[in-house]
Write an enzyme that holds these catalytic residues in place. Structure first.
Site, PDB file in Angstrom:
ATOM      1  N   TYR A 112       0.869  -1.107  -0.138  1.00  0.00           N
ATOM      2  CA  TYR A 112       0.035  -0.033  -0.135  1.00  0.00           C
ATOM      3  C   TYR A 112       0.931   1.166  -0.182  1.00  0.00           C
ATOM      4  O   TYR A 112       1.502   1.394   1.144  1.00  0.00           O
ATOM      5  CB  TYR A 112      -0.973  -0.029   1.302  1.00  0.00           C
ATOM      6  CG  TYR A 112      -1.808   1.128   1.369  1.00  0.00           C
ATOM      7  CD1 TYR A 112      -2.532   1.662   0.148  1.00  0.00           C
ATOM      8  CD2 TYR A 112      -1.895   1.759   2.553  1.00  0.00           C
ATOM      9  CE1 TYR A 112      -3.302   2.948   0.520  1.00  0.00           C
ATOM     10  CE2 TYR A 112      -2.549   3.118   2.718  1.00  0.00           C
ATOM     11  CZ  TYR A 112      -3.293   3.742   1.557  1.00  0.00           C
ATOM     12  OH  TYR A 112      -3.961   4.705   1.866  1.00  0.00           O
ATOM     13  N   ASP A 156      -2.290  -1.701  -3.960  1.00  0.00           N
ATOM     14  CA  ASP A 156      -2.798  -0.368  -4.090  1.00  0.00           C
ATOM     15  C   ASP A 156      -1.270   0.645  -4.208  1.00  0.00           C
ATOM     16  O   ASP A 156      -0.893   0.935  -3.355  1.00  0.00           O
ATOM     17  CB  ASP A 156      -3.464   0.322  -2.861  1.00  0.00           C
ATOM     18  CG  ASP A 156      -3.907   1.879  -3.496  1.00  0.00           C
ATOM     19  OD1 ASP A 156      -3.549   2.569  -4.277  1.00  0.00           O
ATOM     20  OD2 ASP A 156      -4.747   2.561  -2.391  1.00  0.00           O
ATOM     21  N   HIS A 259     -12.102   2.011  -4.427  1.00  0.00           N
ATOM     22  CA  HIS A 259     -11.228   0.895  -5.489  1.00  0.00           C
ATOM     23  C   HIS A 259     -12.120  -0.355  -5.600  1.00  0.00           C
ATOM     24  O   HIS A 259     -13.089  -0.688  -4.813  1.00  0.00           O
ATOM     25  CB  HIS A 259      -9.915   0.635  -4.734  1.00  0.00           C
ATOM     26  CG  HIS A 259      -8.917   1.724  -4.331  1.00  0.00           C
ATOM     27  ND1 HIS A 259      -7.784   1.749  -5.027  1.00  0.00           N
ATOM     28  CD2 HIS A 259      -8.963   2.441  -3.527  1.00  0.00           C
ATOM     29  CE1 HIS A 259      -7.225   2.931  -4.486  1.00  0.00           C
ATOM     30  NE2 HIS A 259      -7.892   3.324  -3.667  1.00  0.00           N
TER      31      HIS A 259
END
Length: 268
Positions: A112, A156, A259
């Site tokens: 992330y 992500d 997302h």
């Protein structure tokens, strides 16, 4: 030859959206689910609530209210503890595991990357500087691992690197997530040992997104998206790639994340 489906999703609070994982499993039938922004400290990780999903192998690293990553797997795995504490912040942005597959171990990294704030200026916005430093550190670390093979990197990554990974390349050049400095950093990181598994199937001249802002009420009509969520593989796995999917309909799930899940299937 056995197939492996790996899905990645910024769930934007695991405890808030845990009920949506059933939909993800039904739609994508993944063997491995990598989650970001779990926002739950390790001692409160909802292992019992996840048990009905039948992913018996779970590793996680989290903190209260922010960040956090987890891997849920039907394939036996073990935590891979060789990576550094990125930028020395201890902020739970990366977890790695080794998956046991019939043809040998697979190394899996779940990231992330920092969002970077709103102002694309290191001096004015320390969050942007942190983001650039983070991707520079990861690039150097992976580049130093000569001979890296049978490895997958997902997550992500908070950067849309290609012109058609955003709704308007021209209008987003000075918007954090698509600035030239971020794109150069992410591209260099990928080139340190990986290929883009999703773009392997979708040509670079086609629009492709995995994120749509909460601020846009009619997100599907305007379709002002960005591809912030990625799956990379080492080049030796390129012949093993079989298919990809971006679960766009997940953006309409009740109380859904901004997302949507991304999934790649490969022969292992």
């Amino acid at each position: 030859m056995p197939l492996l489906r790996v899905a990645t999703w910024n769930i934007n609070s695991l405890r808030l959206r845990i009920g949506l994982l059933d939909r993800l499993v039904e739609a994508l039938r993944p063997d491995v689910i990598c989650l970001q922004e779990t926002k739950v400290p390790d001692e409160l990780f909802p292992a019992e609530a996840l048990r009905p999903l039948e992913f018996p192998h779970t590793v996680f690293r989290g903190m209260k209210g922010y960040n956090g990553v987890a891997i849920l797997s039907r394939v036996p795995l073990a935590v891979h503890e060789i990576a550094p504490d990125w930028c020395g912040k201890g902020d739970c942005r990366h977890i790695a595991a080794t998956l046991r597959t019939p043809r040998g171990p697979l190394e899996l990294h779940n990231f992330y990357v920092p969002a970077g704030g709103d102002v694309p200026d290191r001096a004015e916005n320390p969050k942007y500087g942190h983001k650039l430093d983070f991707i520079a550190e990861t690039r150097l670390w992976f580049a130093a691992r000569t001979g890296l093979a049978r490895s997958i990197l997902v997550g992500d990554l908070n950067i849309a690197p290609l012109e058609n990974d955003v709704w308007s390349h021209r209008q987003l050049l000075d918007v954090v997530s698509h600035t030239p400095a971020e794109v150069a950093g992410l591209t260099a990181w990928m080139q340190a040992g990986f290929i883009d598994a999703v773009r392997h199937f979708v040509p670079a001249d086609q629009k492709l997104y995995s994120w749509w802002s909460y601020r846009n009420r009619d997100w599907r009509q305007s379709d002002r998206g960005r591809r912030l969520d990625h799956i990379w593989v080492t080049p030796d796995l390129k012949p093993a790639l079989k298919s990809q999917a971006i679960l766009k309909d997940a953006r309409d799930w009740p109380q859904g994340s901004d997302h949507v899940p991304v999934c790649v299937e490969m022969r292992v």
